[in-house]
Every structure is written in structure tokens, then in C-alpha cells.
Write a protein that holds these residues in place. Structure first.
Motif, PDB file in Angstrom:
ATOM      1  N   PHE A 180      15.890   6.030   5.862  1.00 31.23           N
ATOM      2  CA  PHE A 180      15.253   6.979   6.767  1.00 31.23           C
ATOM      3  C   PHE A 180      16.139   8.202   6.990  1.00 31.23           C
ATOM      4  CE2 PHE A 180      13.177   7.796  11.093  1.00 31.23           C
ATOM      5  CZ  PHE A 180      12.020   8.294  10.521  1.00 31.23           C
ATOM      6  N   ALA A 181      17.451   7.955   7.153  1.00 35.76           N
ATOM      7  CA  ALA A 181      18.387   9.066   7.356  1.00 35.76           C
ATOM      8  C   ALA A 181      18.473   9.952   6.117  1.00 35.76           C
ATOM      9  CB  ALA A 181      19.759   8.519   7.719  1.00 35.76           C
ATOM     10  N   LEU A 182      18.456   9.339   4.932  1.00 34.30           N
ATOM     11  CA  LEU A 182      18.516  10.114   3.690  1.00 34.30           C
ATOM     12  C   LEU A 182      17.275  10.981   3.529  1.00 34.30           C
ATOM     13  CD1 LEU A 182      19.707  10.809   0.895  1.00 34.30           C
ATOM     14  CD2 LEU A 182      18.521   8.783   0.007  1.00 34.30           C
ATOM     15  N   VAL A 183      16.114  10.417   3.831  1.00 31.22           N
ATOM     16  CA  VAL A 183      14.862  11.181   3.722  1.00 31.22           C
ATOM     17  C   VAL A 183      14.917  12.423   4.618  1.00 31.22           C
ATOM     18  CG1 VAL A 183      12.384  11.149   4.152  1.00 31.22           C
ATOM     19  CG2 VAL A 183      13.481   9.167   3.100  1.00 31.22           C
ATOM     20  N   ALA A 184      15.371  12.245   5.845  1.00 31.53           N
ATOM     21  CA  ALA A 184      15.454  13.365   6.780  1.00 31.53           C
ATOM     22  C   ALA A 184      16.420  14.436   6.276  1.00 31.53           C
ATOM     23  CB  ALA A 184      15.884  12.869   8.151  1.00 31.53           C
ATOM     24  N   GLN A 185      17.550  14.003   5.722  1.00 36.31           N
ATOM     25  CA  GLN A 185      18.543  14.948   5.218  1.00 36.31           C
ATOM     26  C   GLN A 185      17.989  15.767   4.058  1.00 36.31           C
ATOM     27  OE1 GLN A 185      22.219  13.114   4.008  1.00 36.31           O
ATOM     28  NE2 GLN A 185      22.958  14.929   2.957  1.00 36.31           N
ATOM     29  N   VAL A 186      17.360  15.081   3.105  1.00 36.54           N
ATOM     30  CA  VAL A 186      16.800  15.781   1.943  1.00 36.54           C
ATOM     31  C   VAL A 186      15.678  16.711   2.371  1.00 36.54           C
ATOM     32  CG1 VAL A 186      15.523  15.471  -0.213  1.00 36.54           C
ATOM     33  CG2 VAL A 186      17.475  13.987   0.316  1.00 36.54           C
ATOM     34  N   ARG A 187      14.812  16.237   3.272  1.00 36.55           N
ATOM     35  CA  ARG A 187      13.699  17.063   3.750  1.00 36.55           C
ATOM     36  C   ARG A 187      14.201  18.349   4.399  1.00 36.55           C
ATOM     37  NH1 ARG A 187      10.744  20.173   4.930  1.00 36.55           N
ATOM     38  NH2 ARG A 187       8.553  20.116   5.577  1.00 36.55           N
ATOM     39  N   ALA A 188      15.312  18.265   5.108  1.00 32.58           N
ATOM     40  CA  ALA A 188      15.851  19.435   5.806  1.00 32.58           C
ATOM     41  C   ALA A 188      16.608  20.377   4.876  1.00 32.58           C
ATOM     42  CB  ALA A 188      16.775  18.977   6.927  1.00 32.58           C
ATOM     43  N   ILE A 214       8.848   0.840   9.029  1.00 31.62           N
ATOM     44  CA  ILE A 214       9.754   0.465  10.119  1.00 31.62           C
ATOM     45  C   ILE A 214       8.948  -0.037  11.318  1.00 31.62           C
ATOM     46  CG2 ILE A 214      11.295   1.423  11.884  1.00 31.62           C
ATOM     47  CD1 ILE A 214      12.580   3.118   9.717  1.00 31.62           C
ATOM     48  N   THR A 215       7.860   0.655  11.610  1.00 30.29           N
ATOM     49  CA  THR A 215       7.033   0.298  12.768  1.00 30.29           C
ATOM     50  C   THR A 215       6.416  -1.087  12.618  1.00 30.29           C
ATOM     51  OG1 THR A 215       6.532   2.635  13.182  1.00 30.29           O
ATOM     52  CG2 THR A 215       5.070   1.002  14.187  1.00 30.29           C
ATOM     53  N   VAL A 216       5.810  -1.367  11.458  1.00 31.83           N
ATOM     54  CA  VAL A 216       5.151  -2.673  11.299  1.00 31.83           C
ATOM     55  C   VAL A 216       6.168  -3.801  11.197  1.00 31.83           C
ATOM     56  CG1 VAL A 216       3.032  -1.741  10.290  1.00 31.83           C
ATOM     57  CG2 VAL A 216       4.933  -2.364   8.775  1.00 31.83           C
ATOM     58  N   LEU A 217       7.336  -3.525  10.638  1.00 26.88           N
ATOM     59  CA  LEU A 217       8.383  -4.549  10.589  1.00 26.88           C
ATOM     60  C   LEU A 217       8.855  -4.888  11.995  1.00 26.88           C
ATOM     61  CD1 LEU A 217      10.343  -3.136   7.525  1.00 26.88           C
ATOM     62  CD2 LEU A 217       9.215  -5.368   7.586  1.00 26.88           C
ATOM     63  N   GLU A 218       9.034  -3.876  12.827  1.00 24.08           N
ATOM     64  CA  GLU A 218       9.460  -4.119  14.212  1.00 24.08           C
ATOM     65  C   GLU A 218       8.362  -4.791  15.025  1.00 24.08           C
ATOM     66  OE1 GLU A 218      12.649  -0.392  14.535  1.00 24.08           O
ATOM     67  OE2 GLU A 218      10.679  -0.254  15.507  1.00 24.08           O
ATOM     68  N   ASP A 219       7.119  -4.494  14.704  1.00 30.60           N
ATOM     69  CA  ASP A 219       5.996  -5.119  15.421  1.00 30.60           C
ATOM     70  C   ASP A 219       5.944  -6.628  15.209  1.00 30.60           C
ATOM     71  OD1 ASP A 219       5.184  -2.723  16.489  1.00 30.60           O
ATOM     72  OD2 ASP A 219       3.546  -2.394  15.068  1.00 30.60           O
ATOM     73  N   SER A 220       6.625  -7.116  14.187  1.00 29.08           N
ATOM     74  CA  SER A 220       6.637  -8.562  13.938  1.00 29.08           C
ATOM     75  C   SER A 220       7.386  -9.314  15.034  1.00 29.08           C
ATOM     76  CB  SER A 220       7.301  -8.859  12.588  1.00 29.08           C
ATOM     77  OG  SER A 220       8.700  -8.609  12.657  1.00 29.08           O
ATOM     78  N   ALA A 234       7.517  10.430   1.874  1.00 25.40           N
ATOM     79  CA  ALA A 234       8.407   9.286   2.060  1.00 25.40           C
ATOM     80  C   ALA A 234       8.727   9.081   3.535  1.00 25.40           C
ATOM     81  CB  ALA A 234       9.702   9.498   1.269  1.00 25.40           C
ATOM     82  N   ASN A 235       8.882  10.161   4.280  1.00 23.48           N
ATOM     83  CA  ASN A 235       9.172  10.067   5.706  1.00 23.48           C
ATOM     84  C   ASN A 235       8.058   9.316   6.436  1.00 23.48           C
ATOM     85  OD1 ASN A 235      10.833  11.135   8.139  1.00 23.48           O
ATOM     86  ND2 ASN A 235       8.747  11.744   8.621  1.00 23.48           N
ATOM     87  N   ALA A 236       6.812   9.684   6.139  1.00 22.92           N
ATOM     88  CA  ALA A 236       5.673   9.035   6.787  1.00 22.92           C
ATOM     89  C   ALA A 236       5.585   7.560   6.385  1.00 22.92           C
ATOM     90  CB  ALA A 236       4.383   9.759   6.423  1.00 22.92           C
ATOM     91  N   GLU A 294       0.829  -1.207   0.000  1.00 22.51           N
ATOM     92  CA  GLU A 294       0.000   0.000   0.000  1.00 22.51           C
ATOM     93  C   GLU A 294       0.869   1.266   0.000  1.00 22.51           C
ATOM     94  OE1 GLU A 294      -2.589  -0.355   3.350  1.00 22.51           O
ATOM     95  OE2 GLU A 294      -3.930  -1.788   2.352  1.00 22.51           O
ATOM     96  N   GLY A 295       1.893   1.273   0.847  1.00 25.39           N
ATOM     97  CA  GLY A 295       2.731   2.464   0.960  1.00 25.39           C
ATOM     98  C   GLY A 295       3.492   2.766  -0.308  1.00 25.39           C
TER      99      GLY A 295
END
Length: 220
Positions: free
Chosen positions: A161-169, A191-197, A183-185, A102-103
Motif C-alpha cells: 500500500f505504501a509503495l502504491v502511494a509513493q509511485v502514484r505521487a 485490506i478492508t475485507v481482510l480486516e472485516d474477517s 492498484a490503490n483501489a 476478482e481484484g
């Protein structure tokens, strides 16, 4: 030449100049020094086109690299997500696969829209490294498959995730900034759903190797 003719000719020149300027703003130059702006799609490579002027603000090599990497992410994470929905036995693994599909379906639509507006050529197939990850998933079986899926995808998302934050800033281009926000969202959700596994090997995330070939932690 009559005064009226001179007036008409002068008006035509002004209008033509304005039209040319508008086109130049809306459609950034695709080549620089004879090299295609899409010639560089590998990680961190400058495509050689420099900083381009667009109607949405300056477009830097980092901006273009980011747009292409968002596209590349979808080219392997979409099929990986579909596969997890079909092959996963744990509900949380199938849920993670659903979130990936979906994402990245929506993010892929957004990146194509952004690339068209900015004149950025996009890749149409995964990189060799990404194809290698998909091949690993194809070969894995049972519990090994689920752990490998979670570990590969969690590691990849952590790096981007780090690249997204850098570009966004840093970006001054409004289209790229909006894409980075989306992309950040999306990445944070994945990351959240993968860790929830409950299958993420956090010690393994620090491994310098591109990706694990197997995951040796015992099956629960």
C-alpha cells in the motif's frame, strides 16, 4: 540529378526520420548496457535501464519495479484467493478470497496491458518468498489455515500500500499513474475485507519477519 528527383529524395528522408522518431517514442529500448530490462525482478532492485522515454512520459526504474511488483502480487494472491474460497469455513474468509480473485484478475489484465505499452518484461511465476507463503498455506489446516491466510495477505497488502502511494505521487508516466490508481483501489478493498474477517493480529503486522509460519492466537 533533376530538381524533381532531389525533391522526392529529400521528402523520403524526412518521412523516414519522422517514422524512426515515432517508433522510438512508442517502443522504449529494452536493453541498457547489454542487460535485459527484466533482469531485475527482486524487491527494490534497479534493472539498470535508467530512465526511458516513452509516449506516455518518462519511465523510471521505480516505475518498472512497480509494474513488475503488481504482476508478482497477482501471481501468488490469485491462487491464494482461490484456495480460500474452497477451504475457508468462515463466510468472511471466503468473501476475502473472492475479492482477491476478482481484484487481481482485473489488475493482472491491466498490468499486462501497461507492460506491453511500455515495453516492460514481466515475471511469470511467484518469487521464492511468495512461493514459500503459498507452501505455508498448503500445509496449514482448519482454523490455523484461515488465520494464516488472513495474516499473510493483510501483511503483504499493508506493505504494498505504501509503495502504491509513493509511485502514484511521484511517477511522471501516465500509464504507470493509471495503474497505480487502480492498484490503490484494489489494495484498499482487499485490506478492508481482510480486516472485516476479525482475524487480523495487528500486533503481528509489526513483526519484522517476512511472514508467520503459524498463528498462535486461540481459536474463537
Amino acid at each position: 540529378m533533376s530538381l524533381a528527383s532531389r525533391y522526392v529524395m529529400g521528402t523520403g528522408i524526412v518521412i523516414g526520420a519522422l517514422a524512426f522518431t515515432l517508433i522510438a517514442l512508442l517502443i522504449p529500448v529494452q536493453k541498457f548496457g547489454g542487460r535485459s530490462a527484466a533482469a531485475a525482478t527482486s524487491a527494490g532492485e534497479d534493472d539498470g535501464a535508467g530512465i526511458l522515454s516513452t509516449a506516455f512520459g518518462p519511465l523510471t526504474p521505480q516505475d518498472r519495479d512497480f509494474v513488475r511488483k503488481v504482476r508478482l502480487a497477482g501471481l501468488w494472491e490469485l491462487p491464494a484467493g482461490r484456495q480460500a474460497q474452497q477451504r475457508g469455513t468462515r463466510p468472511m474468509v471466503r468473501t476475502a478470497g473472492m475479492h482477491l480473485v476478482e481484484g487481481h484478475t482485473e489488475l493482472d489484465r491491466r498490468v499486462i496491458e501497461t507492460a506491453q505499452a511500455l515495453g516492460v518484461d514481466l515475471p511469470n511465476q511467484p518469487s521464492a518468498q511468495q512461493q514459500g507463503w503459498l507452501d505455508q498455506l498448503d500445509r496449514a489446516q482448519g482454523a490455523q489455515y484461515e488465520r494464516l491466510f488472513i495474516q499473510l495477505l493483510r501483511r503483504a497488502h499493508g506493505k504494498v500500500f505504501a509503495l502504491v502511494a509513493q509511485v502514484r505521487a511521484q511517477t511522471r508516466n501516465s500509464m504507470v499513474r493509471a495503474l497505480a490508481t487502480d492498484a490503490n483501489a484494489t489494495v484498499l478493498d482487499h485490506i478492508t475485507v481482510l480486516e472485516d474477517s476479525g482475524l487480523v493480529d495487528f500486533d503481528g503486522l509489526a513483526d519484522a519477519s517476512p511472514a508467520p509460519s503459524t498463528v498462535s492466537r486461540p481459536t474463537k
